[in-house]
Scaffold this motif. Structure first.
Motif, mmCIF file in Angstrom:
data_model
loop_
_atom_site.group_PDB
_atom_site.id
_atom_site.type_symbol
_atom_site.label_atom_id
_atom_site.label_comp_id
_atom_site.label_asym_id
_atom_site.label_seq_id
_atom_site.Cartn_x
_atom_site.Cartn_y
_atom_site.Cartn_z
ATOM 1 N N GLY A 198 0.792 -1.230 0.000
ATOM 2 C CA GLY A 198 0.000 0.000 0.000
ATOM 3 C C GLY A 198 0.818 1.270 0.000
ATOM 4 N N ARG A 199 2.051 1.207 -0.545
ATOM 5 C CA ARG A 199 2.908 2.394 -0.564
ATOM 6 C C ARG A 199 3.110 2.966 -1.969
ATOM 7 N NH1 ARG A 199 6.313 3.201 4.004
ATOM 8 N NH2 ARG A 199 5.910 1.715 5.683
ATOM 9 N N ASP A 200 2.485 2.352 -2.965
ATOM 10 C CA ASP A 200 2.636 2.846 -4.332
ATOM 11 C C ASP A 200 2.029 4.245 -4.465
ATOM 12 O OD1 ASP A 200 3.713 0.394 -4.921
ATOM 13 O OD2 ASP A 200 1.858 -0.430 -5.749
ATOM 14 N N ASN A 201 2.607 5.028 -5.383
ATOM 15 C CA ASN A 201 2.067 6.353 -5.764
ATOM 16 C C ASN A 201 1.986 7.344 -4.608
ATOM 17 O OD1 ASN A 201 1.460 5.623 -8.577
ATOM 18 N ND2 ASN A 201 -0.083 4.272 -7.665
ATOM 19 N N LEU A 202 2.799 7.130 -3.569
ATOM 20 C CA LEU A 202 2.839 8.070 -2.449
ATOM 21 C C LEU A 202 4.090 8.932 -2.543
ATOM 22 C CD1 LEU A 202 1.763 5.904 0.628
ATOM 23 C CD2 LEU A 202 0.361 7.489 -0.703
ATOM 24 N N LYS A 203 3.930 10.218 -2.286
ATOM 25 C CA LYS A 203 5.084 11.101 -2.218
ATOM 26 C C LYS A 203 5.664 11.037 -0.808
ATOM 27 C CE LYS A 203 4.590 14.337 -5.960
ATOM 28 N NZ LYS A 203 4.751 15.751 -6.369
ATOM 29 N N SER A 204 6.956 11.228 -0.727
ATOM 30 C CA SER A 204 7.657 11.130 0.550
ATOM 31 C C SER A 204 7.026 12.053 1.588
ATOM 32 C CB SER A 204 9.124 11.507 0.362
ATOM 33 O OG SER A 204 9.789 11.548 1.596
ATOM 34 N N PRO A 205 6.880 11.562 2.826
ATOM 35 C CA PRO A 205 6.243 12.374 3.883
ATOM 36 C C PRO A 205 7.194 13.417 4.451
ATOM 37 C CG PRO A 205 6.866 10.250 4.783
ATOM 38 C CD PRO A 205 7.203 10.203 3.313
ATOM 39 N N THR A 206 7.612 14.374 3.616
ATOM 40 C CA THR A 206 8.505 15.427 4.079
ATOM 41 C C THR A 206 7.800 16.310 5.100
ATOM 42 O OG1 THR A 206 7.803 16.757 2.194
ATOM 43 C CG2 THR A 206 9.843 15.503 1.950
ATOM 44 N N GLN A 207 8.568 16.879 5.989
ATOM 45 C CA GLN A 207 8.021 17.685 7.067
ATOM 46 C C GLN A 207 7.435 18.994 6.528
ATOM 47 O OE1 GLN A 207 7.883 16.986 10.490
ATOM 48 N NE2 GLN A 207 6.613 18.808 10.564
ATOM 49 N N MET A 208 6.182 19.269 6.866
ATOM 50 C CA MET A 208 5.591 20.562 6.557
ATOM 51 C C MET A 208 6.026 21.564 7.631
ATOM 52 S SD MET A 208 3.685 20.223 3.833
ATOM 53 C CE MET A 208 2.553 19.208 2.900
ATOM 54 N N LEU A 209 6.223 22.823 7.241
ATOM 55 C CA LEU A 209 6.652 23.847 8.192
ATOM 56 C C LEU A 209 5.444 24.647 8.655
ATOM 57 C CD1 LEU A 209 9.962 25.056 6.482
ATOM 58 C CD2 LEU A 209 9.676 23.445 8.368
ATOM 59 N N THR A 210 4.979 24.341 9.852
ATOM 60 C CA THR A 210 3.796 24.984 10.423
ATOM 61 C C THR A 210 4.123 25.491 11.817
ATOM 62 O OG1 THR A 210 2.352 23.465 9.234
ATOM 63 C CG2 THR A 210 1.375 24.683 11.057
ATOM 64 N N HIS A 211 3.708 26.717 12.105
ATOM 65 C CA HIS A 211 3.853 27.249 13.456
ATOM 66 C C HIS A 211 2.526 27.837 13.903
ATOM 67 C CE1 HIS A 211 8.196 26.751 13.983
ATOM 68 N NE2 HIS A 211 8.323 27.099 12.716
ATOM 69 N N ASN A 212 2.227 27.648 15.173
ATOM 70 C CA ASN A 212 1.007 28.192 15.763
ATOM 71 C C ASN A 212 1.357 29.186 16.857
ATOM 72 O OD1 ASN A 212 -0.025 25.158 14.945
ATOM 73 N ND2 ASN A 212 -1.593 26.705 14.688
ATOM 74 N N ILE A 213 0.639 30.289 16.856
ATOM 75 C CA ILE A 213 0.796 31.316 17.889
ATOM 76 C C ILE A 213 -0.558 31.508 18.562
ATOM 77 C CG2 ILE A 213 1.297 33.750 18.322
ATOM 78 C CD1 ILE A 213 3.182 33.699 15.928
ATOM 79 N N ALA A 214 -0.590 31.325 19.862
ATOM 80 C CA ALA A 214 -1.828 31.496 20.622
ATOM 81 C C ALA A 214 -1.945 32.938 21.117
ATOM 82 C CB ALA A 214 -1.865 30.535 21.800
ATOM 83 N N PHE A 215 -3.181 33.419 21.210
ATOM 84 C CA PHE A 215 -3.459 34.749 21.746
ATOM 85 C C PHE A 215 -4.331 34.623 22.988
ATOM 86 C CE2 PHE A 215 -2.398 35.630 17.372
ATOM 87 C CZ PHE A 215 -1.686 36.810 17.441
ATOM 88 N N LYS A 216 -4.059 35.461 23.960
ATOM 89 C CA LYS A 216 -4.862 35.471 25.177
ATOM 90 C C LYS A 216 -5.547 36.818 25.340
ATOM 91 C CE LYS A 216 -1.030 36.915 28.162
ATOM 92 N NZ LYS A 216 -0.203 36.571 29.358
ATOM 93 N N ALA A 217 -6.574 36.827 26.166
ATOM 94 C CA ALA A 217 -7.364 38.036 26.383
ATOM 95 C C ALA A 217 -6.514 39.115 27.051
ATOM 96 C CB ALA A 217 -8.574 37.706 27.247
ATOM 97 N N HIS A 218 -6.851 40.345 26.717
ATOM 98 C CA HIS A 218 -6.147 41.497 27.271
ATOM 99 C C HIS A 218 -7.175 42.423 27.920
ATOM 100 C CE1 HIS A 218 -2.884 44.232 27.815
ATOM 101 N NE2 HIS A 218 -3.335 45.144 26.959
ATOM 102 N N LYS A 219 -6.831 42.960 29.072
ATOM 103 C CA LYS A 219 -7.688 43.913 29.779
ATOM 104 C C LYS A 219 -9.023 43.304 30.188
ATOM 105 C CE LYS A 219 -5.583 47.919 27.532
ATOM 106 N NZ LYS A 219 -5.785 49.129 26.684
ATOM 107 N N GLY A 220 -8.974 42.051 30.630
ATOM 108 C CA GLY A 220 -10.141 41.478 31.306
ATOM 109 C C GLY A 220 -11.220 40.859 30.449
ATOM 110 N N ASN A 221 -11.115 40.872 29.126
ATOM 111 C CA ASN A 221 -12.172 40.259 28.333
ATOM 112 C C ASN A 221 -11.966 38.744 28.256
ATOM 113 O OD1 ASN A 221 -10.577 39.560 25.836
ATOM 114 N ND2 ASN A 221 -10.259 41.773 25.852
ATOM 115 N N ASP A 222 -12.949 38.036 27.685
ATOM 116 C CA ASP A 222 -12.900 36.574 27.613
ATOM 117 C C ASP A 222 -12.510 36.066 26.232
ATOM 118 O OD1 ASP A 222 -13.706 36.270 30.279
ATOM 119 O OD2 ASP A 222 -15.819 36.495 29.719
ATOM 120 N N ALA A 223 -11.959 36.930 25.412
ATOM 121 C CA ALA A 223 -11.648 36.545 24.038
ATOM 122 C C ALA A 223 -10.430 35.622 23.986
ATOM 123 C CB ALA A 223 -11.405 37.789 23.197
ATOM 124 N N MET A 224 -10.293 34.945 22.859
ATOM 125 C CA MET A 224 -9.137 34.091 22.609
ATOM 126 C C MET A 224 -8.892 34.028 21.114
ATOM 127 S SD MET A 224 -10.944 30.411 23.423
ATOM 128 C CE MET A 224 -9.495 29.469 23.001
#
Length: 488
Positions: free
Chosen positions: A361-387
């Motif tokens: 089951g490995r035919d026709n597959l491209k090599s699983p090279t590493q994708m470059l993904t970064h995540n940045i989380a945001f937190k609420a500022h000045k007392g609100n409940d946003a994210m």
């Protein structure tokens, strides 16, 4: 005497036939019971539809490893040029009852691509109406039904002839289809209309229209016992449950912001439903009975979306839309146990038992090279409940950026600002929130070099990202969301 012997012979023959019938029936029942529990093996596959890289990622669940990817098109953002070849926005998935064919739906190129699960080769492509979303085969395998979301019909495809053979009229914006196991009914939810359609598969006619609590349903699934249909309401964060006997809504669950997909796992611990809640980065687990009970919440990576269980119900696989990975959940211990990198922005996910009948089951597959993904989380500022959450993907010469915010002021415009050490400011992208204060935005360009230092906080040199009202004079002072430090 001869007549008596003939009579005895006939009686013996009838008894033998009856016994054979009973044994055959018994064995069939036993075989069915055994076949419903399929242990995880190297011949099983998990597939994800990767919307931004336009690939299908192929996972071996026995080892929880990425085997490779099937390329259906070029990575976004080449969406403004004429698209002569390849597919765009690889999004939906279904598979045939014999587990030999994977159907992949691309919303941008209006395509359904059929893939051989043993060889990963493309059998053919069918082009449909505007923005097909999800599709699935009828239980007898003779037809493939696809919800054409940009229209008001289901496209019925002959998978052997590779062509549409009819259209079934439904409510505007059909989102997805679930079939009863006997193939007599199809349940179709809508993305534009607050209505669930129940279709007689034999006559292709809508037999009942059921009002529901919101107009936006992206996902629907039927329980293994055929007793209930669960479907999600992404816009209001709920899940509705339909009783298939009375064809009435029996429960509506409050699940949370950006409720995406639902699926089921039955095992030695009981019968469960798993719901991906994208806005909270959670999978909610419900014990199924007349009154579903929330038994636990499992934390996942960023923006969980597609979900499917293994054949034995001991694992659940979850696609992370902004995490570019798949989380593996142990359904006995009810906890996340592994994370597998896949393509960019996985949407639908399916688990196919015994997908590879012969070969590796490995035919026709491209090599699983590493994708470059970064995540940045945001937190609420000045007392609100946003994210909020920001995903940055390196696409080579350009970068892609996806921004998600929750809980800000409704119907307001906000900007994502890159603020320098001397209070210099640059607006990267802008979004407008909906009636609930939620919003999603995207940007494409040469962003990687400018934003990469923020993914390694010690290299940021006084730079930071904030979300503030659009046209803010001083984004730092007016910020409603600030970057979590360290960000990654």
């Amino acid at each position: 005497m001869l007549a008596r012997k003939k009579l005895l012979f006939i009686c013996f023959l009838l008894l033998s036939l009856l016994t054979t019938s009973i044994v055959t029936t018994f064995l069939s029942t036993e075989e069915k019971a055994v076949s419903s529990v399929i242990p995880i093996s190297d011949r099983d596959r998990v597939y994800t539809a990767d919307q931004s890289s336009n690939t299908v990622s192929v996972i071996n669940p026995a080892t929880n490893t990425l085997l490779g990817r099937i390329t259906l098109g070029n990575s976004r953002p080449n969406v403004l040029s004429p698209l002569y070849r390849g597919e765009l926005n690889v999004h939906g998935m279904g598979f045939s009852p014999d587990h030999r064919t994977l159907a992949v739906i691309s919303t941008g190129s209006n395509a359904v691509t059929l893939i051989d699960t043993a060889t990963n080769g493309i059998k053919g492509t069918i082009y449909l109406g505007r923005s097909p979303h999800e599709g699935f085969f009828t239980p007898n395998g003779r037809e493939l039904w696809v919800a054409v979301r940009g229209e008001d019909y289901i496209s019925v495809i002959d998978p052997k002839a590779l062509k549409e053979v009819r259209q079934v009229k439904v409510a505007s914006g059909p989102g997805m289809i679930a079939f009863s196991s006997d193939g007599k009914r199809a349940y179709v939810c809508s993305s534009f209309t607050p209505e669930l359609n129940v279709i007689n598969v034999k006559s292709y006619q809508v037999m009942k229209k059921i009002p529901v609590v919101s107009p936006f349903c992206p996902n629907i699934a039927i329980t293994p016992d055929d007793n209930e249909v669960w479907f999600t309401h992404k816009d209001i964060g709920k899940v509705s449950i339909l009783d298939t006997k009375s064809l009435s809504i029996k429960n509506v669950l409050d699940t949370g912001a950006i409720t995406n997909h639902v699926n089921f796992a039955d095992n030695t611990n009981g019968k469960f439903a798993y719901v991906t809640v994208g806005g909270l980065n959670h999978v909610k687990v419900y014990k199924r009975d007349n009154h579903p009970e929330l038994i636990t919440t499992i934390s996942t990576g960023e923006l969980p979306h597609g979900i499917w269980s293994s054949g034995d119900g001991t694992r659940v696989y979850v696609g992370l839309e902004n995490g570019d990975a798949v989380d593996v959940i142990d359904t006995i211990k009810q906890k996340q146990i592994a994370r597998i990198p896949v393509g960019y922005m996985p949407q639908a996910l399916v688990y196919i038992s015994n997908a590879v009948s012969i070969g590796e089951g490995r035919d026709n597959l491209k090599s699983p090279t590493q994708m470059l993904t970064h995540n940045i989380a945001f937190k609420a500022h000045k007392g609100n409940d946003a994210m909020g959450n920001l995903t940055i993907r390196d696409l080579g010469e350009v970068s892609g950026l996806d921004l998600l915010v929750l809980g800000l002021k409704p119907k307001q415009e906000y900007g994502l600002y890159l603020v320098g050490a001397e209070n210099s400011k640059e607006i990267i992208t802008a979004i407008k929130t909906d009636a609930k204060g939620n919003g999603m935005g995207q940007a494409t360009g040469t962003l990687w070099e400018r934003l990469k230092p923020l993914t390694h906080f010690e290299e940021a040199k006084g730079q930071q990202l904030v979300i503030a009202p659009k046209n803010a004079q001083n984004p730092i002072d007016e910020a409603v969301l600030v970057m979590v430090k360290p960000c990654c």
